[in-house]
Motif scaffolding. Structure first.
Motif, PDB file in Angstrom:
ATOM      1  N   ASN A 128      49.019  49.049  31.001  1.00 38.81           N
ATOM      2  CA  ASN A 128      48.565  49.572  29.708  1.00 38.81           C
ATOM      3  C   ASN A 128      47.412  48.750  29.183  1.00 38.81           C
ATOM      4  N   ARG A 129      46.476  49.424  28.506  1.00 39.58           N
ATOM      5  CA  ARG A 129      45.265  48.762  27.990  1.00 39.58           C
ATOM      6  C   ARG A 129      45.513  48.239  26.572  1.00 39.58           C
ATOM      7  N   ILE A 130      46.339  47.210  26.469  1.00 37.23           N
ATOM      8  CA  ILE A 130      46.563  46.557  25.192  1.00 37.23           C
ATOM      9  C   ILE A 130      46.307  45.076  25.353  1.00 37.23           C
ATOM     10  N   ASP A 131      46.328  44.362  24.236  1.00 36.24           N
ATOM     11  CA  ASP A 131      46.038  42.939  24.263  1.00 36.24           C
ATOM     12  C   ASP A 131      47.080  42.181  25.087  1.00 36.24           C
ATOM     13  N   TRP A 132      46.585  41.193  25.862  1.00 35.05           N
ATOM     14  CA  TRP A 132      47.485  40.454  26.752  1.00 35.05           C
ATOM     15  C   TRP A 132      48.520  39.629  25.985  1.00 35.05           C
ATOM     16  N   SER A 133      48.211  39.224  24.783  1.00 35.83           N
ATOM     17  CA  SER A 133      49.191  38.465  23.999  1.00 35.83           C
ATOM     18  C   SER A 133      50.432  39.304  23.710  1.00 35.83           C
ATOM     19  N   LYS A 134      50.235  40.608  23.462  1.00 37.99           N
ATOM     20  CA  LYS A 134      51.367  41.511  23.250  1.00 37.99           C
ATOM     21  C   LYS A 134      52.062  41.825  24.574  1.00 37.99           C
ATOM     22  N   LYS A 135      51.292  41.915  25.638  1.00 33.67           N
ATOM     23  CA  LYS A 135      51.890  42.170  26.946  1.00 33.67           C
ATOM     24  C   LYS A 135      52.859  41.051  27.326  1.00 33.67           C
ATOM     25  N   ILE A 136      52.458  39.821  27.074  1.00 34.26           N
ATOM     26  CA  ILE A 136      53.321  38.681  27.408  1.00 34.26           C
ATOM     27  C   ILE A 136      54.624  38.756  26.620  1.00 34.26           C
ATOM     28  N   LEU A 137      54.529  39.153  25.343  1.00 34.44           N
ATOM     29  CA  LEU A 137      55.733  39.290  24.521  1.00 34.44           C
ATOM     30  C   LEU A 137      56.675  40.333  25.115  1.00 34.44           C
ATOM     31  N   TYR A 138      56.122  41.454  25.564  1.00 33.56           N
ATOM     32  CA  TYR A 138      56.946  42.511  26.166  1.00 33.56           C
ATOM     33  C   TYR A 138      57.554  42.047  27.496  1.00 33.56           C
ATOM     34  N   ILE A 139      56.788  41.305  28.270  1.00 33.77           N
ATOM     35  CA  ILE A 139      57.288  40.816  29.556  1.00 33.77           C
ATOM     36  C   ILE A 139      58.458  39.862  29.352  1.00 33.77           C
ATOM     37  N   VAL A 140      58.349  38.991  28.329  1.00 33.28           N
ATOM     38  CA  VAL A 140      59.461  38.078  28.020  1.00 33.28           C
ATOM     39  C   VAL A 140      60.697  38.864  27.596  1.00 33.28           C
ATOM     40  N   LEU A 141      60.477  39.901  26.753  1.00 31.24           N
ATOM     41  CA  LEU A 141      61.602  40.733  26.313  1.00 31.24           C
ATOM     42  C   LEU A 141      62.266  41.427  27.500  1.00 31.24           C
ATOM     43  N   LEU A 142      61.442  41.947  28.420  1.00 24.53           N
ATOM     44  CA  LEU A 142      61.981  42.641  29.589  1.00 24.53           C
ATOM     45  C   LEU A 142      62.728  41.676  30.509  1.00 24.53           C
ATOM     46  N   SER A 143      62.241  40.442  30.594  1.00 24.88           N
ATOM     47  CA  SER A 143      62.933  39.434  31.410  1.00 24.88           C
ATOM     48  C   SER A 143      64.314  39.129  30.839  1.00 24.88           C
ATOM     49  N   CYS A 144      64.408  39.072  29.536  1.00 23.72           N
ATOM     50  CA  CYS A 144      65.708  38.848  28.898  1.00 23.72           C
ATOM     51  C   CYS A 144      66.666  39.996  29.181  1.00 23.72           C
ATOM     52  N   VAL A 145      66.134  41.218  29.151  1.00 22.40           N
ATOM     53  CA  VAL A 145      66.957  42.394  29.454  1.00 22.40           C
ATOM     54  C   VAL A 145      67.456  42.318  30.888  1.00 22.40           C
ATOM     55  N   ASP A 146      66.571  41.896  31.813  1.00 25.88           N
ATOM     56  CA  ASP A 146      66.963  41.788  33.217  1.00 25.88           C
ATOM     57  C   ASP A 146      68.070  40.749  33.398  1.00 25.88           C
ATOM     58  N   LEU A 147      67.978  39.630  32.672  1.00 26.21           N
ATOM     59  CA  LEU A 147      69.033  38.611  32.747  1.00 26.21           C
ATOM     60  C   LEU A 147      70.362  39.137  32.223  1.00 26.21           C
ATOM     61  N   VAL A 148      70.292  39.939  31.162  1.00 34.18           N
ATOM     62  CA  VAL A 148      71.518  40.524  30.605  1.00 34.18           C
ATOM     63  C   VAL A 148      72.170  41.460  31.609  1.00 34.18           C
ATOM     64  N   LEU A 149      71.347  42.289  32.265  1.00 28.80           N
ATOM     65  CA  LEU A 149      71.896  43.245  33.230  1.00 28.80           C
ATOM     66  C   LEU A 149      72.480  42.529  34.442  1.00 28.80           C
ATOM     67  N   ASN A 150      71.757  41.577  34.969  1.00 28.12           N
ATOM     68  CA  ASN A 150      72.221  40.877  36.163  1.00 28.12           C
ATOM     69  C   ASN A 150      73.362  39.905  35.857  1.00 28.12           C
ATOM     70  N   GLY A 151      73.529  39.526  34.574  1.00 29.79           N
ATOM     71  CA  GLY A 151      74.596  38.610  34.203  1.00 29.79           C
ATOM     72  C   GLY A 151      75.907  39.303  33.917  1.00 29.79           C
ATOM     73  N   ASN A 152      75.967  40.607  34.188  1.00 29.68           N
ATOM     74  CA  ASN A 152      77.198  41.389  33.989  1.00 29.68           C
ATOM     75  C   ASN A 152      77.731  41.301  32.557  1.00 29.68           C
ATOM     76  N   VAL A 153      76.803  41.168  31.596  1.00 31.90           N
ATOM     77  CA  VAL A 153      77.218  41.117  30.194  1.00 31.90           C
ATOM     78  C   VAL A 153      77.846  42.433  29.769  1.00 31.90           C
TER      79      VAL A 153
END
Length: 449
Positions: A128-153
């Motif tokens: 997506n053509r948005i500012d990289w500072s916002k992209k990094i925020l979304y990537i961190v959020l998605l990483s947290c979601v991935d940890l939740v899914l893989n952690g069998n929460v």
């Protein structure tokens, strides 16, 4: 250079799009494989009468055939969300949460065994053509979601259908093959994702290189434009200088034509008066009156030349009347004979054409008297094949070799401006032939007829 960069960028962009489509297809195959194998195992438990054991293992009542159907619907929803292009931050964050919710549903349907859908969402964020500072925020959020899914929460809040439990229906070696296949497909999917990211980075680098090349070309173009502007300024100065020179020459030509003609008539008339003074006083007085009139007309012409560089006679009279007037004044002041014969209409001519015709006749008569010492001048004007032809011949002394003086030079210039021609011959008296391309109107033809 720009064309090559565009081709490279288009090629990289095309490969990136193909890799993203391949990721979508591969994820679809993996989800369908997992859910179909799971549904098959559950159906096997039911057929063998072991449904109670299955329910005991999974802690839930399961309708096996719904699992692939629900997974298919959720994955189609995820693909639809991935195809949406966001134009701002708000749209992207709403889309991201919807994609996470759908991915959580798919994770549940696959028995907590497959989270590679997160890579699809990550690839969608990066492209997506948005500012990289916002992209990094979304990537961190998605990483947290991935940890939740893989952690069998989620297992603490729901009773998911565990693949490891369902696949106990198969022999251990078969279940091991299926698990190994999932691991291999997971690695392939990760490899495709990494390859996609590499090409995405190359695409962005190519775009930056293209912009840099465009900037360089723009700088070169600006430099060339500056040089062109400088050359244009120099050329403009040259044109102004040339225009000033042409104007000075034209002014000199007008003065030469008016003063030269008047002074020639005056000098010739005074010479005649000197010879007639003793033998015919009355004739001398008449001659002096004619000379006075020529002098006054010359003064008027000079004033008019300075004012508008146009003969006074043409300001007050039609062209043919002006020619007849100058011929009559010349004959009266000098005593020479001028035969005038015009077989075409001189109406509806442009001002430049009238000026040229008048000055050619005036200058030719002046030269015939001043240089040729002629006493008979024949002037003929006719039309032939769209040309106005002027022929002026005198019976003067002529010349073996003609040197183009001021008068002939300016005749040539006037005719050149009108796309006309000039020729002359000094072998028998002096003859001038001038041709001017003229487009007469209907009114002129009717008057002539």
């Amino acid at each position: 250079m720009e064309e090559i960069l565009n081709q490279n960028r288009d090629g990289i962009k095309r490969v990136s799009a193909q890799l993203f489509s391949l990721m979508q297809l591969f994820n679809c195959l993996m989800i369908m494989f997992i859910t179909m194998v799971t549904a098959h195992a559950m159906h096997g438990f039911i057929l063998e009468g072991n449904a109670f054991d299955l329910i005991t293992k999974c802690h839930a009542t399961i309708v096996y055939w719904k699992i692939p159907v629900i997974a298919g619907i959720l994955y189609i929803s995820l693909l639809s969300l991935l195809s949406i292009e966001c134009n701002n931050h708000i749209e992207l964050i709403v889309k991201l949460w919807l994609e996470i919710a759908v991915s959580a549903g798919l994770f549940y349907c696959t028995g907590l065994s497959y989270t590679v859908m997160v890579l699809l969402i990550l690839a969608d964020i990066v492209r997506n053509r948005i500012d990289w500072s916002k992209k990094i925020l979304y990537i961190v959020l998605l990483s947290c979601v991935d940890l939740v899914l893989n952690g069998n929460v989620l297992s603490g809040y729901a009773n998911p259908v565990s693949v490891n439990q369902i696949w106990t229906y198969y022999r251990p070696d078969v279940a091991s093959v299926f698990s190994g296949a999932i691991n291999i497909m997971f690695l392939i999917d990760v490899f495709i994702f990494i390859l996609y990211m590499v090409f995405l980075i190359l695409e962005q680098m190519s775009e930056k290189e293209r912009i840099a090349a465009l900037y360089r070309e723009l700088s070169i173009a600006n430099h060339k434009l500056a040089e062109a502007n400088k050359q244009l300024e120099e050329y403009t100065e040259e044109l102004v200088s040339a225009a000033e020179t042409r104007e000075r020459n034209r002014f000199a030509q007008e003065i030469h034509d008016t003063l030269g003609h008047a002074l020639t008539g005056i000098v010739t008339g005074i010479e005649a008066c000197i010879m007639l003074m003793d033998i015919a006083p009355d004739a001398t007085k008449e001659q002096l009156k004619a000379i006075e009139e020529v002098a006054r007309q010359g003064i008027t012409d000079v004033r008019q030349s300075v004012k508008a560089l146009r003969p006074d006679a043409l300001e007050r009279l039609k062209l043919e009347d002006a020619l007849l007037k100058i011929i009559d004044e010349t004959m009266r002041s000098t005593g020479i004979t001028i035969n005038y014969n015009c077989t075409t209409s001189l109406l509806n001519l442009s001002q430049d054409e009238e000026d040229a015709i008048y000055r050619i006749v005036q200058e030719s008569v002046t030269n015939a008297i001043r240089h040729g010492k002629a006493d008979v001048i024949d002037i003929g004007i006719e039309r032939e094949d769209g040309l106005l032809k002027i022929k002026i011949k005198d019976n003067g002394i002529g010349c073996g070799k003609v040197y183009k003086g001021f008068g002939l030079h300016h005749m040539q210039e006037r005719l050149s401006l009108l796309k006309g021609t000039l020729s002359y011959d000094g072998s028998d008296g002096f003859t001038i032939d001038a041709s001017i391309p003229i487009r007469w109107g209907n009114s002129a033809e009717e008057k002539e007829d």
